[in-house]
Write an enzyme that holds these catalytic residues in place. Structure first.
Site, PDB file in Angstrom:
ATOM      1  N   GLY A  67      -5.379  -5.561   6.347  1.00  0.00           N
ATOM      2  CA  GLY A  67      -6.471  -4.588   6.416  1.00  0.00           C
ATOM      3  C   GLY A  67      -7.593  -4.995   7.343  1.00  0.00           C
ATOM      4  CB  THR A  96       0.810  -0.282   5.135  1.00  0.00           C
ATOM      5  OG1 THR A  96       1.176  -1.490   4.443  1.00  0.00           O
ATOM      6  CG2 THR A  96       1.969   0.131   6.023  1.00  0.00           C
ATOM      7  NE  ARG A 155      -9.443  -6.967   1.713  1.00  0.00           N
ATOM      8  CZ  ARG A 155      -8.376  -6.205   1.962  1.00  0.00           C
ATOM      9  NH1 ARG A 155      -7.884  -5.441   0.997  1.00  0.00           N
ATOM     10  NH2 ARG A 155      -7.808  -6.185   3.139  1.00  0.00           N
ATOM     11  CB  THR A 178      -0.855  -0.015   1.296  1.00  0.00           C
ATOM     12  OG1 THR A 178      -1.888  -0.961   1.175  1.00  0.00           O
ATOM     13  CG2 THR A 178      -1.477   1.314   1.636  1.00  0.00           C
TER      14      THR A 178
HETATM   15  N1  ASP Z   1      -3.959  -2.552   4.148  1.00  0.00           N
HETATM   16  C1  ASP Z   1      -4.078  -2.918   2.763  1.00  0.00           C
HETATM   17  C2  ASP Z   1      -5.365  -3.629   2.545  1.00  0.00           C
HETATM   18  O1  ASP Z   1      -5.756  -4.414   3.391  1.00  0.00           O
HETATM   19  C3  ASP Z   1      -2.966  -3.763   2.277  1.00  0.00           C
HETATM   20  C4  ASP Z   1      -1.600  -3.369   2.759  1.00  0.00           C
HETATM   21  O2  ASP Z   1      -1.394  -2.301   3.278  1.00  0.00           O
HETATM   22  O3  ASP Z   1      -0.668  -4.152   2.634  1.00  0.00           O
HETATM   23  O4  ASP Z   1      -5.966  -3.473   1.515  1.00  0.00           O
END
Ligand code: ASP
Length: 302
Positions: free
Chosen positions: A223, A220, A197, A169
């Site tokens: 999630g 990040t 999702r 992210t």
């Molecule tokens: N937090 C992000 C999500 O769940 C993914 C990530 O940050 O790695 O979409």
């Protein structure tokens, strides 16, 4: 001189430390440096926290190394659905989009939701139609494709059931010289995610939050854990109602609450004094920060 600060992240937990060869490390550092400089220069010239956070995130979205915009992860159905949010700590206003396709810069669309509507979150085709009405830039599917992300999807599919490794992210948080704060986050989610999702990034209070009274936060990682912990807002509450420092609040949320629940990831945050906290509980978080006092941090591994 009034203090001002910018912190950025390029995601956490999405690459094994062993895969970060010295050559790749150089490339990652150069990208982080450029994203940081682009946003920080705006702050130096008297730009707003909102513009600086958006600009840094747009740079990272355009860079195919990171899982946002170009280079986003593929979902199970082999296309890209992206989420983004931006929040202004001065006005307490936020804009977010979820499950959007073909939008070159999802964070720019989120900013349009903030600036041009009374809504907070637009999703899917409605969000895309809104962007087209405002002449936002769209790209063909091929623009978002990278071979690395495609191979990552094939690998992830072989590791069923619904493994969500290889995330990533991008995000930025800023304090400007006027004392205003902003947070922005953008993501392709994780490879092989279910069609439809939505992660924490566009959920205000979970992956993204800013409030001039205390802090701006961009998260990040896993999630689902960050959503259930209402992570970014929890940092704010711990500071505002319990008097914790920025670092104490971020560490309590990431290293204690989310970690104990089994979630992996991290967050970047700034406070009203321009302090930055870059906190994570996994092997890797791409991160950097710079402030008006000349303090600079940049790292990938702990
Ligand atoms: N937090 C992000 C999500 O769940 C993914 C990530 O940050 O790695 O979409």
């Amino acid at each position: 001189m009034n203090n001002f600060t910018l912190a950025i992240h390029g995601g956490s937990c999405w690459i094994a430390p062993a895969e970060i060869t010295p050559e790749r490390e150089k490339i990652f550092y150069a990208a982080l440096d450029e994203a940081l400089t682009t946003g920080f220069d705006l702050l130096v010239r008297g730009g707003t926290a909102l513009d600086a956070a958006q600009t840094a995130v747009m740079y990272l979205e355009d860079n195919p190394l990171f899982n946002a915009g170009r280079g986003s992860a593929f979902n199970y159905n082999q296309f890209h659905e992206m989420d983004a949010a931006i929040m202004c700590g001065q006005r307490g206003r936020a804009g977010a989009v979820a499950n959007v396709r073909n939008v070159r810069n999802p964070v720019a669309l989120a900013r349009m939701v903030l600036d041009k509507t009374n809504n907070v979150l637009l999703t899917g085709q409605g969000a895309e139609a809104f962007g087209r009405e405002h002449n936002l830039r769209f790209e063909e599917d091929a623009y978002f494709y990278t071979e690395e992300r495609f191979q990552e999807l094939q690998r992830t599919k072989r590791q069923a059931p619904a493994c969500n490794t290889g995330k990533g992210t991008v995000g930025a948080v800023a304090l400007d010289m006027f004392g205003n704060m902003a947070a922005a986050t953008s993501t392709g989610g994780f490879p092989n995610k279910n069609y439809g999702r939505i992660g924490d990034s566009p959920i205000i209070g979970s992956g993204t939050y800013a409030n001039n009274r205390a802090c701006a936060v961009s998260c990040t990682g896993d999630g689902e854990y960050f959503m259930q912990a209402v992570a970014a807002y929890d940092v704010y509450c711990l500071m505002e109602y319990k008097g914790l420092s920025l670092r104490e609040a971020c560490e309590l949320v990431v290293l204690d609450k989310i970690n104990n629940a089994g979630g992996k990831g991290g967050m970047i945050a700034v406070d009203t004094q321009g302090n930055a906290a870059l906190v994570f509980n996994c092997d890797v978080m791409f991160r950097a920060s710079k402030d008006a006092r000349g303090e600079c941090q940049m790292g990938i591994l702990p």
